[in-house]
Design a protein around this motif. Structure first.
Motif, PDB file in Angstrom:
ATOM      1  N   PHE A 110       0.839  -1.184   0.000  1.00 37.33           N
ATOM      2  CA  PHE A 110       0.000   0.000   0.000  1.00 37.33           C
ATOM      3  C   PHE A 110       0.885   1.248   0.000  1.00 37.33           C
ATOM      4  O   PHE A 110       2.093   1.177   0.224  1.00 37.33           O
ATOM      5  CB  PHE A 110      -0.916   0.026   1.236  1.00 37.33           C
ATOM      6  CG  PHE A 110      -1.704  -1.246   1.452  1.00 37.33           C
ATOM      7  CD1 PHE A 110      -2.882  -1.475   0.762  1.00 37.33           C
ATOM      8  CD2 PHE A 110      -1.241  -2.209   2.333  1.00 37.33           C
ATOM      9  CE1 PHE A 110      -3.597  -2.655   0.965  1.00 37.33           C
ATOM     10  CE2 PHE A 110      -1.954  -3.375   2.544  1.00 37.33           C
ATOM     11  CZ  PHE A 110      -3.133  -3.594   1.854  1.00 37.33           C
ATOM     12  N   LEU A 111       0.267   2.398  -0.237  1.00 37.37           N
ATOM     13  CA  LEU A 111       0.940   3.698  -0.157  1.00 37.37           C
ATOM     14  C   LEU A 111       2.207   3.715  -1.012  1.00 37.37           C
ATOM     15  O   LEU A 111       3.303   4.032  -0.547  1.00 37.37           O
ATOM     16  CB  LEU A 111       1.279   4.034   1.307  1.00 37.37           C
ATOM     17  CG  LEU A 111       0.098   4.051   2.296  1.00 37.37           C
ATOM     18  CD1 LEU A 111       0.598   4.325   3.711  1.00 37.37           C
ATOM     19  CD2 LEU A 111      -0.933   5.083   1.867  1.00 37.37           C
ATOM     20  N   ASN A 112       2.022   3.358  -2.281  1.00 32.98           N
ATOM     21  CA  ASN A 112       3.130   3.347  -3.244  1.00 32.98           C
ATOM     22  C   ASN A 112       4.285   2.456  -2.807  1.00 32.98           C
ATOM     23  O   ASN A 112       5.451   2.735  -3.080  1.00 32.98           O
ATOM     24  CB  ASN A 112       3.642   4.768  -3.491  1.00 32.98           C
ATOM     25  CG  ASN A 112       2.613   5.662  -4.128  1.00 32.98           C
ATOM     26  OD1 ASN A 112       1.899   5.248  -5.038  1.00 32.98           O
ATOM     27  ND2 ASN A 112       2.515   6.897  -3.650  1.00 32.98           N
ATOM     28  N   GLY A 113       3.955   1.356  -2.118  1.00 31.36           N
ATOM     29  CA  GLY A 113       4.956   0.402  -1.688  1.00 31.36           C
ATOM     30  C   GLY A 113       5.623   0.744  -0.371  1.00 31.36           C
ATOM     31  O   GLY A 113       6.453  -0.044   0.125  1.00 31.36           O
ATOM     32  N   ASN A 114       5.282   1.886   0.250  1.00 31.27           N
ATOM     33  CA  ASN A 114       5.883   2.249   1.532  1.00 31.27           C
ATOM     34  C   ASN A 114       5.394   1.363   2.666  1.00 31.27           C
ATOM     35  O   ASN A 114       6.081   1.221   3.683  1.00 31.27           O
ATOM     36  CB  ASN A 114       5.577   3.710   1.861  1.00 31.27           C
ATOM     37  CG  ASN A 114       6.372   4.682   1.012  1.00 31.27           C
ATOM     38  OD1 ASN A 114       7.565   4.515   0.821  1.00 31.27           O
ATOM     39  ND2 ASN A 114       5.699   5.687   0.474  1.00 31.27           N
ATOM     40  N   LEU A 115       4.220   0.782   2.521  1.00 35.24           N
ATOM     41  CA  LEU A 115       3.646  -0.072   3.543  1.00 35.24           C
ATOM     42  C   LEU A 115       3.361  -1.439   2.939  1.00 35.24           C
ATOM     43  O   LEU A 115       2.732  -1.526   1.879  1.00 35.24           O
ATOM     44  CB  LEU A 115       2.344   0.537   4.081  1.00 35.24           C
ATOM     45  CG  LEU A 115       1.490  -0.335   5.012  1.00 35.24           C
ATOM     46  CD1 LEU A 115       2.223  -0.618   6.320  1.00 35.24           C
ATOM     47  CD2 LEU A 115       0.142   0.330   5.275  1.00 35.24           C
TER      48      LEU A 115
END
Length: 473
Positions: A400-405
């Motif tokens: 999620f969140l552009n791969g940050n999470l």
């Protein structure tokens, strides 16, 4: 869709002719703005990385090249670890440990291709007694003692984007069966080596590597030595005497990338002094189906053998059994938008008279749990059990969140020639969040639960929770 039904056997047969005009990752592996010895160069940092052109570098004075054109990073981490299987003294069944530390890395700019660098770590300088009490020097994947550790001190030579040589106290970060300095959940470098490594870009997508070292500094140790993760000072099975250690390793490897970097082939050979030899190959192919969907296929295999002359093999000396092992594995992943689903399988086998009935050895991966076998669990590691056997793993990763999470549930099931591990099951839940509002700050957590046969002398179940906070500048 038939064009996507590629035989797995074909993965090992792709030739350099299939590479296209896209920049090959191996072609830029050696670069004036890349620092191979920097363990933190490929993770987000709070400071901006400096990128210089060749003309900028050429116009600088010697002093500017040394002190202005280089790079540096500070990595800091704090961690909490709770487990039901690390017992620091009789009668203690649960173990909570705490640790914190910081590492400073720096490297000068280049003069006629030469540069110099180093790295130092300080762990738990204050309050360690009140934090950990009688649990000092305890805890997996972390250091709970006060420690000042010089990890790297080296000279590097680079010739264009073709050749790079690093010598001294170094990290080895592109060899699958040697632990790199940086791993996701370790406060301090897991291992650095006293020796040299040569990387050569030979063209056509091929990166060739040769390396050798005669001493190692393992995580939590002070100073280089001949111990490996198999010696008892690292919770291994071999005594600490010199005849059970290793005085050096030499290895050669080749890495090939093609098809827009969607295909990779790795070939490696190792000789671990006093232990044995290992030959290894793996291959992965990513197949894009559309903008949101892709598949990945992987294969791996190898052979592990030791010198049957008891005067030259620690395992023969200690257990009167030679190393003779074969292993193979397969991996499948399906990526769709924010979801990644995967299946992995490994098998390790060998003669019943061999060490662990065909167990393989990994002197610089065992106990760190970072070997390249596809089906390893977080707690259960097939190289750690000192036995042959097989493993099956199913995992799903949600990003999620552009791969940050991301969150990754994992289930593993394992068979073993050692009855105390035969039928082990493991359930893992990994969590990672790179906080975008504070670049360089991230939190990682792992919940791992394992069930073992009732005859396991440790326990019929094991549980681990680690919370790990890190910041890199």
């Amino acid at each position: 869709m038939n064009r996507y039904l590629i035989s797995l056997n074909f993965l090992f047969l792709i030739t350099p002719a299939l590479a296209n005009a896209t920049i090959n990752n191996n072609e830029v592996f050696i670069d004036s703005n890349s620092y191979y010895q920097n363990p933190y160069g490929n993770i987000p940092t709070g400071g901006n990385t400096q990128y210089l052109t060749e003309s900028q570098i050429a116009s600088h004075s010697v002093a500017q090249k040394l002190f202005q054109d280089g790079t540096w990073n500070v990595f800091s981490a704090a961690t909490y670890n709770y487990s039901t299987f690390t017992n620091p003294k009789p009668g203690v069944t649960n173990n909570a440990t705490y640790g914190y530390g910081a590492t400073l890395f720096g490297q000068t700019g280049r003069i006629n291709g030469f540069s110099f660098g180093g790295m130092i770590t300080v762990d738990n300088p204050f309050f360690n007694s009140s934090l950990n009490g009688d649990r000092q020097n305890q805890g997996p994947w972390m250091t709970t003692k006060q420690l000042t550790q010089l990890n790297e001190a080296y000279v590097e030579y680079q010739y264009k984007n073709r050749l790079q040589v690093d010598a001294g106290w170094i990290s080895i970060n592109n060899s699958p069966w040697l632990t790199p300095a940086y791993t996701l959940n370790n406060m301090n470098p897991a291992a650095t080596y006293q020796g040299a490594i040569v990387n050569l870009y030979a063209g056509g997508g091929w990166l060739l590597t040769g390396l050798g070292f005669n001493a190692v500094q393992l995580g939590g140790a002070t100073g280089m030595g001949n111990y490996t993760f198999y010696n008892k000072q690292s919770n291994g099975i071999l005594p600490n005497q010199g005849e059970y250690s290793s005085s050096g390793t030499v290895a050669i490897g080749a890495d090939y990338k093609a098809l827009n970097n969607n295909y990779e082939l790795r070939l490696w050979g190792y000789n671990f002094d006093n232990y044995g030899s290992l030959v290894y190959a793996d291959s992965k192919m990513k197949i894009p189906l559309n903008d949101n969907t892709s598949m990945l296929f992987g294969l791996q295999g190898g052979s592990n053998n030791g010198n049957i002359n008891s005067a030259n093999n620690a395992f023969v000396n200690y257990q009167n059994s030679a190393i003779s092992s074969n292993f193979g594995g397969a991996l499948f992943e399906l990526h769709y938008d924010i979801v990644n689903f995967g299946l992995a399988y490994n098998n390790i086998w060998g003669p019943s008279t061999a060490f662990g009935q065909g167990a393989m050895i990994a002197p610089y991966n065992v106990n760190v749990n970072d070997d390249p076998l596809f089906a390893e669990g977080w707690l259960y590691n097939m190289t750690n059990t000192k036995a042959s056997g097989s493993g099956r793993k199913v995992f799903t990763k949600f990003s999620f969140l552009n791969g940050n999470l991301w969150v990754q549930p994992v289930y593993g099931n394992y068979s073993s020639s050692d009855p105390i591990w035969d039928g082990t099951q493991e359930y893992d839940l990994q969590f990672f969040y790179a906080i975008p509002q504070v670049r360089g700050l991230s939190v990682f957590s792992i919940f791992a639960y394992q069930t073992n046969p009732d005859i396991n002398p440790t326990s019929s179940s094991r549980f681990l929770n680690q919370v790990y906070l890190s910041y890199t500048y």
